[in-house]
Design a protein around this motif. Structure first.
Motif, PDB file in Angstrom:
ATOM      1  N   LYS A  78     -13.670  15.962 -17.579  1.00  0.00           N
ATOM      2  CA  LYS A  78     -13.750  17.389 -17.854  1.00  0.00           C
ATOM      3  C   LYS A  78     -14.877  18.019 -17.040  1.00  0.00           C
ATOM      4  N   GLY A  79     -15.936  17.252 -16.845  1.00  0.00           N
ATOM      5  CA  GLY A  79     -17.070  17.764 -16.094  1.00  0.00           C
ATOM      6  C   GLY A  79     -16.806  17.869 -14.614  1.00  0.00           C
ATOM      7  N   ARG A  80     -15.742  17.233 -14.108  1.00  0.00           N
ATOM      8  CA  ARG A  80     -15.474  17.272 -12.671  1.00  0.00           C
ATOM      9  C   ARG A  80     -14.649  18.496 -12.280  1.00  0.00           C
ATOM     10  N   GLU A  81     -14.310  19.342 -13.252  1.00  0.00           N
ATOM     11  CA  GLU A  81     -13.455  20.481 -12.959  1.00  0.00           C
ATOM     12  C   GLU A  81     -14.231  21.662 -12.403  1.00  0.00           C
ATOM     13  N   ARG A  82     -15.569  21.579 -12.371  1.00  0.00           N
ATOM     14  CA  ARG A  82     -16.362  22.686 -11.854  1.00  0.00           C
ATOM     15  C   ARG A  82     -17.448  22.115 -10.950  1.00  0.00           C
ATOM     16  N   ASN A  83     -18.320  23.001 -10.433  1.00  0.00           N
ATOM     17  CA  ASN A  83     -19.394  22.534  -9.575  1.00  0.00           C
ATOM     18  C   ASN A  83     -20.202  21.458 -10.291  1.00  0.00           C
ATOM     19  N   LYS A  84     -20.588  20.454  -9.547  1.00  0.00           N
ATOM     20  CA  LYS A  84     -21.303  19.346 -10.164  1.00  0.00           C
ATOM     21  C   LYS A  84     -22.638  19.808 -10.745  1.00  0.00           C
ATOM     22  N   MET A  85     -22.957  19.253 -11.904  1.00  0.00           N
ATOM     23  CA  MET A  85     -24.123  19.689 -12.656  1.00  0.00           C
ATOM     24  C   MET A  85     -24.998  18.485 -13.001  1.00  0.00           C
ATOM     25  N   ILE A  86     -26.265  18.598 -12.666  1.00  0.00           N
ATOM     26  CA  ILE A  86     -27.226  17.539 -12.972  1.00  0.00           C
ATOM     27  C   ILE A  86     -28.209  18.062 -14.014  1.00  0.00           C
ATOM     28  N   GLY A  87     -28.385  17.295 -15.080  1.00  0.00           N
ATOM     29  CA  GLY A  87     -29.351  17.649 -16.105  1.00  0.00           C
ATOM     30  C   GLY A  87     -30.699  17.009 -15.830  1.00  0.00           C
ATOM     31  N   VAL A  88     -31.762  17.715 -16.180  1.00  0.00           N
ATOM     32  CA  VAL A  88     -33.120  17.186 -16.055  1.00  0.00           C
ATOM     33  C   VAL A  88     -33.836  17.421 -17.379  1.00  0.00           C
ATOM     34  N   ILE A  89     -34.322  16.342 -17.982  1.00  0.00           N
ATOM     35  CA  ILE A  89     -35.092  16.443 -19.222  1.00  0.00           C
ATOM     36  C   ILE A  89     -36.489  15.895 -18.956  1.00  0.00           C
ATOM     37  N   THR A  90     -37.496  16.745 -19.124  1.00  0.00           N
ATOM     38  CA  THR A  90     -38.883  16.286 -18.983  1.00  0.00           C
ATOM     39  C   THR A  90     -39.617  16.518 -20.297  1.00  0.00           C
ATOM     40  N   THR A  91     -40.791  15.924 -20.428  1.00  0.00           N
ATOM     41  CA  THR A  91     -41.548  16.127 -21.656  1.00  0.00           C
ATOM     42  C   THR A  91     -42.080  17.557 -21.733  1.00  0.00           C
ATOM     43  N   TYR A  92     -42.465  18.107 -20.581  1.00  0.00           N
ATOM     44  CA  TYR A  92     -42.950  19.496 -20.533  1.00  0.00           C
ATOM     45  C   TYR A  92     -42.378  20.160 -19.291  1.00  0.00           C
ATOM     46  N   LEU A  93     -42.369  21.499 -19.284  1.00  0.00           N
ATOM     47  CA  LEU A  93     -41.752  22.225 -18.181  1.00  0.00           C
ATOM     48  C   LEU A  93     -42.737  23.021 -17.342  1.00  0.00           C
ATOM     49  N   SER A  94     -43.528  23.843 -18.012  1.00  0.00           N
ATOM     50  CA  SER A  94     -44.233  24.907 -17.296  1.00  0.00           C
ATOM     51  C   SER A  94     -45.694  24.618 -16.978  1.00  0.00           C
ATOM     52  N   ASP A  95     -46.172  23.432 -17.311  1.00  0.00           N
ATOM     53  CA  ASP A  95     -47.580  23.182 -17.044  1.00  0.00           C
ATOM     54  C   ASP A  95     -47.801  21.816 -16.405  1.00  0.00           C
ATOM     55  N   TYR A  96     -49.034  21.617 -16.001  1.00  0.00           N
ATOM     56  CA  TYR A  96     -49.513  20.379 -15.432  1.00  0.00           C
ATOM     57  C   TYR A  96     -48.719  19.976 -14.182  1.00  0.00           C
ATOM     58  N   ILE A  97     -48.231  18.722 -14.062  1.00  0.00           N
ATOM     59  CA  ILE A  97     -47.565  18.277 -12.830  1.00  0.00           C
ATOM     60  C   ILE A  97     -46.056  18.530 -12.849  1.00  0.00           C
ATOM     61  N   PHE A  98     -45.525  18.954 -13.988  1.00  0.00           N
ATOM     62  CA  PHE A  98     -44.076  19.015 -14.144  1.00  0.00           C
ATOM     63  C   PHE A  98     -43.389  20.059 -13.268  1.00  0.00           C
ATOM     64  N   PRO A  99     -43.987  21.243 -13.048  1.00  0.00           N
ATOM     65  CA  PRO A  99     -43.339  22.182 -12.126  1.00  0.00           C
ATOM     66  C   PRO A  99     -43.132  21.604 -10.723  1.00  0.00           C
ATOM     67  N   SER A 100     -44.090  20.797 -10.261  1.00  0.00           N
ATOM     68  CA  SER A 100     -43.959  20.189  -8.922  1.00  0.00           C
ATOM     69  C   SER A 100     -42.812  19.186  -8.886  1.00  0.00           C
ATOM     70  N   ILE A 101     -42.687  18.378  -9.940  1.00  0.00           N
ATOM     71  CA  ILE A 101     -41.589  17.410  -9.999  1.00  0.00           C
ATOM     72  C   ILE A 101     -40.248  18.135 -10.020  1.00  0.00           C
ATOM     73  N   ILE A 102     -40.147  19.169 -10.835  1.00  0.00           N
ATOM     74  CA  ILE A 102     -38.881  19.913 -10.954  1.00  0.00           C
ATOM     75  C   ILE A 102     -38.559  20.636  -9.660  1.00  0.00           C
ATOM     76  N   ARG A 103     -39.570  21.178  -8.980  1.00  0.00           N
ATOM     77  CA  ARG A 103     -39.322  21.826  -7.678  1.00  0.00           C
ATOM     78  C   ARG A 103     -38.748  20.829  -6.688  1.00  0.00           C
ATOM     79  N   GLY A 104     -39.278  19.605  -6.713  1.00  0.00           N
ATOM     80  CA  GLY A 104     -38.753  18.573  -5.815  1.00  0.00           C
ATOM     81  C   GLY A 104     -37.304  18.257  -6.118  1.00  0.00           C
TER      82      GLY A 104
END
Length: 366
Positions: A78-104
């Protein structure tokens, strides 16, 4: 409890049964009458919840027979019927080193035409469960996860096994759940703890204290390196040289223990901190006591984050490959989802950290 709340409760609970493997693909679920008794709700509420799950493809009905859990391929196909989607789950989003990881991660995925879905757990087990349920609901094609509280057993492992059953690849960054041994991109944290501590020992410090997070394996491994540096340099090590804290009491425990150590007649001449965030908290306490860094006390951080240069004292810190880790993890995921050169994909990458020496460390005063 309102009818809407009851409906959501029933739907989410049955969904948890499916994702946790309590109801297996092709297996019949409880009848309407049984579900009414289990949840103590009306037939209308049960039918509404079941109808939604059928519509979402998690369940299917067979006329005159009952309702069944969908077969493995239905979720992933069912997931292959649209543009491929990758999920990312981190412990935190907006602070410390996590924005750099997500940007990468985002830079690699967007250039390859993938959609990115991001969520955070705040290092909370129950929130991780909800993130996993939401990712499965969105029919993701792959998942990049920073695991939650790796220092203890995680009750959400069945959700990762569900991903495997549906042939949805996942990998872990920064740490991993040892029970699953998934593909992972992590730092050699024991080595990082070792080089940071040995740096202080080579400067002549013997009274070195360490602050470590105990509910994540990063902290445990950094502490291993800390202890090993004393052993390999022939110095005595005492249990009171280690301070541990958890996600929940991070700031309070760090401040209290730093004050306790610095008010002692036998105060440390150097402190190694689990990360740069903790190092800045310790630095504030050092200022309270009218002490100067590095004249009176040396401090080493970890992760070489933007915080290492955020104050007037530039922190000596251990490097973390933030952006690089994100880019390489995303490239691995793209290759896995597209089935390209999978036989050549490395199962895991372990980065060797280095020490960046700045102004927060110096030889102790004699």
């Amino acid at each position: 409890m309102s009818e809407l709340t009851k409906y959501s409760m029933v739907k989410n609970e049955i969904k948890s049964w499916i994702y946790e493997g309590k109801v297996k693909p092709g297996e019949k679920i409880h009848s309407e009458n049984e579900l009414m008794k289990i949840f103590d709700v009306s037939r209308h509420t049960i039918r509404q919840a079941i109808g939604d799950l059928v519509h979402e493809g998690l369940l299917y009905r067979e006329q005159g027979s009952g309702t069944y859990c969908s077969h493995r391929l239905q979720l992933s196909e069912k997931g292959r019927e649209r543009n491929k989607m990758i999920g990312v789950i981190t412990t935190y989003l907006s602070d410390y080193i996590f924005p750099s990881i997500i940007r990468g991660i985002e830079s690699s995925l967007s250039s390859a035409g993938y959609t990115l879905v991001v969520a955070s757990t705040n290092n909370d087990i129950e929130k991780e469960k909800q993130c996993l349920v939401n990712m499965l609901d969105k029919k993701i094609d792959g998942l990049i996860v920073e695991p939650t509280k790796t220092g203890s057993f995680n009750p959400n492992l069945n959700y990762y096994l569900t991903l495997e059953q549906h042939h949805i690849p996942y990998l872990m960054i920064n740490q991993l759940y040892q029970e699953l041994n998934p593909p992972h991109f992590i730092l050699d944290d024991e080595h990082g703890g070792f080089i940071a501590t040995e740096h202080l020992i080579k400067l002549g410090h013997e009274k070195v204290f360490g602050f470590f997070k105990q509910d994540d394996m990063q902290g445990v491994n950094r502490m291993k390196g800390f202890i090993r540096a004393f052993r390999e340099n022939g110095l005595s090590f005492y249990p009171e040289m280690v301070v541990t804290y958890t996600t929940e009491n991070k700031k309070e425990k760090t401040i209290a223990e730093a004050r306790k150590r610095l008010s002692s007649a036998d105060r440390p001449t150097a402190i190694f901190c689990y990360n740069d965030e903790i190092a800045l908290i310790v630095l504030d306490v050092v200022r309270e006591f009218g002490l100067k860094v590095p004249d009176d006390i040396s401090i080493v951080g970890y992760d070489d984050s933007h915080l290492s240069e955020a104050s007037e004292v530039k922190l000596t810190s251990v490097t973390h490959p933030k952006m690089q880790m994100g880019i390489e993890a995303a490239k691995w995921m793209i290759a896995k989802v597209e089935g390209r050169n999978t036989d050549k994909l490395e199962h895991s990458t372990v980065y060797k950290p280095e020490l960046v020496v700045r102004h927060s460390t110096a030889k102790p005063k004699r």
